[in-house]
Write an enzyme that holds these catalytic residues in place. Structure first.
Site, short mmCIF file in Angstrom:
data_model
loop_
_atom_site.label_atom_id
_atom_site.label_comp_id
_atom_site.label_asym_id
_atom_site.label_seq_id
_atom_site.Cartn_x
_atom_site.Cartn_y
_atom_site.Cartn_z
N LEU A 1 0.86 -1.18 0.00
CA LEU A 1 0.00 0.00 0.00
C LEU A 1 0.90 1.23 0.00
O LEU A 1 1.99 1.19 0.56
CB LEU A 1 -0.89 0.03 1.25
CG LEU A 1 -2.02 -0.99 1.38
CD1 LEU A 1 -2.70 -0.85 2.73
CD2 LEU A 1 -3.03 -0.86 0.26
N ASP A 2 0.43 2.30 -0.60
CA ASP A 2 1.20 3.54 -0.55
C ASP A 2 1.36 4.01 0.90
O ASP A 2 0.51 3.71 1.75
CB ASP A 2 0.50 4.64 -1.36
CG ASP A 2 0.42 4.31 -2.84
OD1 ASP A 2 1.27 3.54 -3.31
OD2 ASP A 2 -0.51 4.82 -3.51
N LYS A 3 2.41 4.75 1.16
CA LYS A 3 2.71 5.22 2.51
C LYS A 3 1.51 5.91 3.17
O LYS A 3 1.19 5.64 4.33
CB LYS A 3 3.90 6.18 2.47
CG LYS A 3 4.27 6.77 3.83
CD LYS A 3 5.44 7.73 3.71
CE LYS A 3 5.78 8.37 5.06
NZ LYS A 3 6.92 9.32 4.95
#
Length: 331
Positions: free
Chosen positions: A145-147
Site C-alpha cells: 500500500l502507498d505510505k
C-alpha cells in the site's frame, strides 16, 4: 543477480504436445521459489534459467522434451532492525496475518528509508516468523500500500504461503475494496476505468495514464454525492502502482488530500470561493494525506481453503472529513 551465490538448482522437463512460452511455463509451476512473474523475468534476464543448457529469452517457445534448469540465488543479507511499532492485527493464523496499516508508515525500507516501516514492526511482532520473499528488504510482504494510504495488507509467515498468495494476486482471486473521498462527482454513478498506466517521463515518482504500459482496471460505485465531493467504493481488478489515484485524477475527480495527483489549487478550483477557507483548514489540520483506505479483503485461504472476509474501520482522519462533508455539503 547472477553474481550471487547459488542457493539451489531446480530441474524440470517440458512434457506437452503444444508449445508454451518459457515464462508462462515457469509461472504455472506454482513453485514457492518462483514468487512472481517479475522475479521469474529477473532470473531469465540474468541467465539463471537455461533451456537445454542454453540461455533463452522469456518468450522462447518450449517444445516437448525440453529440459529447464533454474538456479535460485541466495538472498542478500539485509539488516532490518525489529522495532516496537504498534500493529493493528485484524486476522492471524499459523500461515498468514492481515494488518490494518496506519497512514504515514511505509511498507518496507528503501529509497532512503531504513526504519520505522511496517516491515520493522513485523520483525518485532512476529519475531522472525516471516516468509523470506524474493527481496531481503521485504520479509513477509506479499503486496503493498502507498505510505499515506491506510488499510488492510496481507503478510505471509512462510515461503509456501507467500508463493500461494502471490499466485492468487496474479490470478486476481483476492478481492480488494477501497473507500475514497473524491473531489467532484463522476458523471456515472457506477463505472469501470480501464486504461494503461506507465511511469511519467517528466517525473519518475509519478504514474500516468498512457497509450502503453500495464493495463489497469478499476471498478467504482459512488456511495454519496456531496455536490462538490463524493465518496466511493472502489474495487481493483488489477493492482498497479498508484492505480486508484491516477485513474480518478484522469477522470478529473482526484482523491481528496492527494498531494501528488491533486494539488490544493486544483481542489479549490472545483469549489465556490465561499468554501475555500474551510477546505484549507480541513487539509491543514485534520486530513493531511489522501482520503484513501483499503477497507475490505476477501479470498479463499490458500492453505485451509476457508473463506476469509475482513474489514478495517474508517480511520479517524477520514471519518472527520466525512462528518465535515455531511455538515457542510450534504443535500
Amino acid at each position: 543477480m547472477n553474481r550471487l551465490e547459488i542457493d539451489k538448482i531446480l530441474n524440470f522437463t517440458f512434457e506437452e504436445e503444444s508449445s508454451t512460452r518459457l515464462d508462462v511455463f515457469l509461472s504455472n509451476l506454482k513453485q514457492e521459489n518462483l514468487y512472481s512473474r517479475s522475479y521469474i523475468d529477473k532470473l531469465i534476464k540474468n541467465n539463471l534459467v537455461k533451456v537445454n543448457d542454453k540461455n533463452e529469452k522469456k518468450s522462447y517457445k518450449l517444445i516437448n522434451g525440453d529440459t529447464i534448469t533454474i538456479s535460485i540465488p541466495k538472498q542478500k543479507s539485509a539488516e532490518i532492525l525489529p522495532q516496537k511499532i504498534p500493529l493493528d492485527v485484524i486476522y492471524e493464523d499459523q500461515f498468514l496475518a492481515i494488518i490494518n496499516k496506519q497512514s504515514g508508515i511505509s511498507v518496507h525500507p528503501g529509497a532512503g528509508i531504513k526504519d520505522g516501516t511496517l516491515v520493522n514492526a513485523l520483525m518485532h511482532h512476529f519475531k522472525g516468523e516471516l516468509s523470506s520473499g524474493n527481496d531481503a528488504l521485504r520479509p513477509g510482504i506479499v503486496h503493498r500500500l502507498d505510505k499515506d494510504t491506510s488499510g488492510l495488507i496481507i503478510m505471509a509467515k512462510d515461503d509456501k504461503t507467500h508463493s500461494l498468495l502471490s499466485s492468487m494476486f496474479q490470478e486476481q482471486s483476492i478481492k480488494k475494496s477501497y473507500f475514497a473521498v473524491l473531489c467532484g462527482v463522476p458523471s456515472e454513478v457506477e463505472g469501470t476505468l480501464e486504461t494503461y498506466i506507465d511511469r511519467s517521463k517528466t517525473d519518475r515518482t509519478k504514474m500516468v495514464v498512457s497509450a502503453k504500459g500495464r493495463k489497469a482496471i478499476t471498478h467504482y460505485k459512488i456511495l454519496q454525492d456531496y455536490h462538490f465531493f463524493s465518496t466511493a467504493q472502489i474495487d481493483l481488478e488489477t493492482g498497479r502502482t498508484h492505480q486508484i489515484r491516477v485513474h480518478f485524477s484522469h477522470l478529473n475527480c482526484p482523491v481528496l488530500g492527494d498531494q501528488t495527483y491533486n494539488s490544493l489549487k486544483r481542489t479549490l478550483s472545483l469549489l465556490n470561493v465561499q468554501y475555500h477557507k474551510k477546505v484549507k483548514y480541513l487539509l491543514a489540520k485534520h486530513l493531511q494525506r489522501q482520503a484513501l483506505h483499503a477497507h475490505r479483503l476477501e479470498f479463499t485461504h490458500p492453505v485451509t481453503k476457508e473463506n476469509v472476509n475482513v474489514e478495517a474501520p474508517i480511520p479517524d482522519d477520514i471519518q472527520y472529513a466525512l462528518n465535515w462533508l455531511a455538515k457542510n455539503f450534504e443535500v
